[in-house]
Write a protein that holds these residues in place. Structure first.
Motif, short mmCIF file in Angstrom:
data_model
loop_
_atom_site.label_atom_id
_atom_site.label_comp_id
_atom_site.label_asym_id
_atom_site.label_seq_id
_atom_site.Cartn_x
_atom_site.Cartn_y
_atom_site.Cartn_z
N GLU A 1 3.70 -0.57 -14.32
CA GLU A 1 2.80 0.00 -12.88
C GLU A 1 1.86 -1.04 -12.17
O GLU A 1 0.97 -1.75 -13.25
N ARG B 1 -1.64 -8.08 -3.21
CA ARG B 1 -2.87 -6.42 -2.60
C ARG B 1 -4.22 -6.40 -2.41
O ARG B 1 -4.55 -6.54 -3.38
N ARG C 1 -0.31 -1.89 -10.44
CA ARG C 1 -2.12 -1.59 -10.08
C ARG C 1 -2.56 -1.23 -10.79
O ARG C 1 -3.92 -1.33 -11.25
N LYS D 1 1.26 -1.14 -0.24
CA LYS D 1 0.11 -0.27 0.21
C LYS D 1 0.99 1.22 -0.08
O LYS D 1 0.73 2.14 0.12
N THR E 1 2.00 3.18 -2.04
CA THR E 1 2.10 3.77 -3.64
C THR E 1 1.66 5.57 -2.90
O THR E 1 0.82 5.73 -2.34
N ASP E 2 1.63 5.97 -4.46
CA ASP E 2 1.41 7.50 -4.57
C ASP E 2 -0.49 7.89 -3.73
O ASP E 2 -0.70 8.31 -3.34
N TRP F 1 -2.21 5.42 -2.94
CA TRP F 1 -3.53 5.21 -1.36
C TRP F 1 -1.80 6.03 -0.41
O TRP F 1 -2.89 6.53 0.45
#
Length: 436
Positions: free
Chosen positions: A308, A321, A310, A153, A155-156, A158
């Protein structure tokens, strides 16, 4: 105690599947299934045998819970549950994967030596102690899951409160104190607090002085997730798994504490005397090291792919995830006969269930599988040389939609790159816009 809780939760989940007729919806109604690489030979049994197989999942889970014919029951449960898991990638859930991992470990652990029908029927089996390595294996597996749930988590999106803000604001009018979800600081506190809970709280479960406090916070966290989100048995399974960090005699002490509220009990004899420990065999030690090494390595495989995760989904499965994406898609496919130039617009829902179609359009490997399926379908109708194109757009965590798959790519002429980005998957370019 973990064996009992695991079996009970699996019985409950089996009954839920039966109650909501999910076996029919997931494994009988679909005409096509998205198989895992190397497991294309796994296919659903015809009805009613597929329902009977699921019934045995529940029966085996019940036998595990009460500890009757334990070894046979846990192996049978593991085989059947894994069979259902492998039938269709569209049904992948992290907690199904978690169930399989714990079930595999339980196949090798002496979990029926106490509080079991087996131990009552066979006194020679009964024991108040077990070797430490089974406890270590379960604790290590749980720690790996919890820590990765926090690491992934970071990440930008989140850290900026998405998609948690998107989910909670949608429920603001339906839950008590939902008005708080309109405040940015509440959303950010939830996002950052989730990371802190896993990265700090999980190690604190290992320390006796902080174990109970960390466990209670985890209980609150998981029960909140169960209240706000439809995530099945995952919160309860994680709570049950977290009890493995307590002293092995905690069920006895908990029962004694409860009984003492109602009657006077004799002096506590204390925990059973530990037997002299036998050295762990080389085979057991090697197997345990290999297992834990795989559990650490598999979630890291996306670092080998320059994309990426995501957005592309490369390395998404089996990496814990959980609850960190909000992905919506739209679009369809086009089949073109190369010989005549004739074309057909294809709505995936004409060949897939709504659940399958929604899952497929968000994942490149499944998009490619479905394109190949369309090629096969057209070949069966005499069109042996067709191209298949996907015009799919995707939105990630509330972003505007952008093209996801290159519509000019003939998907019958490309393959999935297991070790690099797929050029026909367009990169994420739309920035995340938030109120702060």
């Amino acid at each position: 105690m973990l064996r009992i809780a695991f079996g009970a939760l699996m019985v409950i989940d089996s009954l839920r599947f039966i109650q909501h007729d999910r076996i029919w919806r997931y494994y009988v109604q679909p005409e096509y299934f998205f198989t895992y690489p190397g497991f294309g030979w796994v296919s659903p049994l015809p009805s009613p045998y597929i329902q009977l197989a699921w019934l045995f999942v529940g029966v085996f889970a019940f036998l595990v819970m009460i500890g009757l014919f334990y070894r046979f029951a846990i192996v049978g449960f593991t085989v059947l549950f894994t069979y259902f898991f492998l039938l269709d990638k569209a049904q992948y859930l992290n907690h199904f994967y978690m169930v399989i991992l714990f079930a595999i470990l339980l196949c090798f652990l002496p979990a029926n030596r106490s509080l079991s029908v087996d131990a009552r029927r066979r006194p020679r089996l009964r024991a108040d102690t077990i070797p430490y390595w089974p406890v270590f294996a379960l604790r290590a597996q749980t720690e790996i899951i919890l820590i990765y749930a926090g690491l992934v988590k970071i990440t930008d999106d989140w850290l900026r409160g998405e998609p948690l803000g998107l989910w909670l604001r949608n429920q603001a009018d339906d839950v008590p104190l939902g008005v708080l979800f309109q405040y940015d600081w509440v959303i950010l506190a939830g996002s950052w607090g989730t990371i802190a809970l896993h990265l700090i709280g999980a190690p604190l479960l290992l320390w006796r002085r902080t174990r109970m406090a960390a466990f209670l916070v985890y209980c609150w966290f998981h029960m909140s997730n169960a209240y706000f989100f439809n995530i099945g048995i995952f919160p309860w399974l994680t709570i049950a798994a977290s009890t493995i960090f307590f002293s092995p005699d905690w069920p006895r002490r908990a029962c004694r504490w409860m009984l003492a509220r109602f009657e006077t009990l004799p002096a506590d004899p204390g925990p059973p005397a530990a037997r002299s420990a036998r050295p762990v065999s080389g085979a057991v030690l090697a197997g345990l090291v290999l297992w834990l090494a795989l559990q650490v390595a598999v979630p890291l495989r996306h670092f080998a792919i320059d994309s990426e995760v995501r957005w592309t989904g490369d390395g998404h499965r089996f990496a814990w995830r959980m609850m960190m994406y909000n992905r919506t898609t739209r679009g369809d496919f086009e089949v073109v006969d190369r010989a005549t130039g004739a074309s057909w617009r294809v709505d995936p829902r004409d060949y897939l269930t709504d659940r399958q179609a929604g899952s497929m359009k968000a994942r490149p490997d499944m998009i490619l599988q479905f394109a190949r399926h369309l090629e096969t379908v057209w070949a069966e109708h005499g069109y042996t040389d067709v191209a298949v194109h996907a015009a799919i757009e995707k939105s990630l965590n509330g972003r505007d939609y952008q093209p996801y798959i290159d519509p000019g790519t003939d998907l019958t002429a490309v393959s999935l790159d297991l070790f690099g980005p797929d050029p026909w998957v367009l990169p994420l370019t739309v920035p995340l816009e938030t109120a702060w």
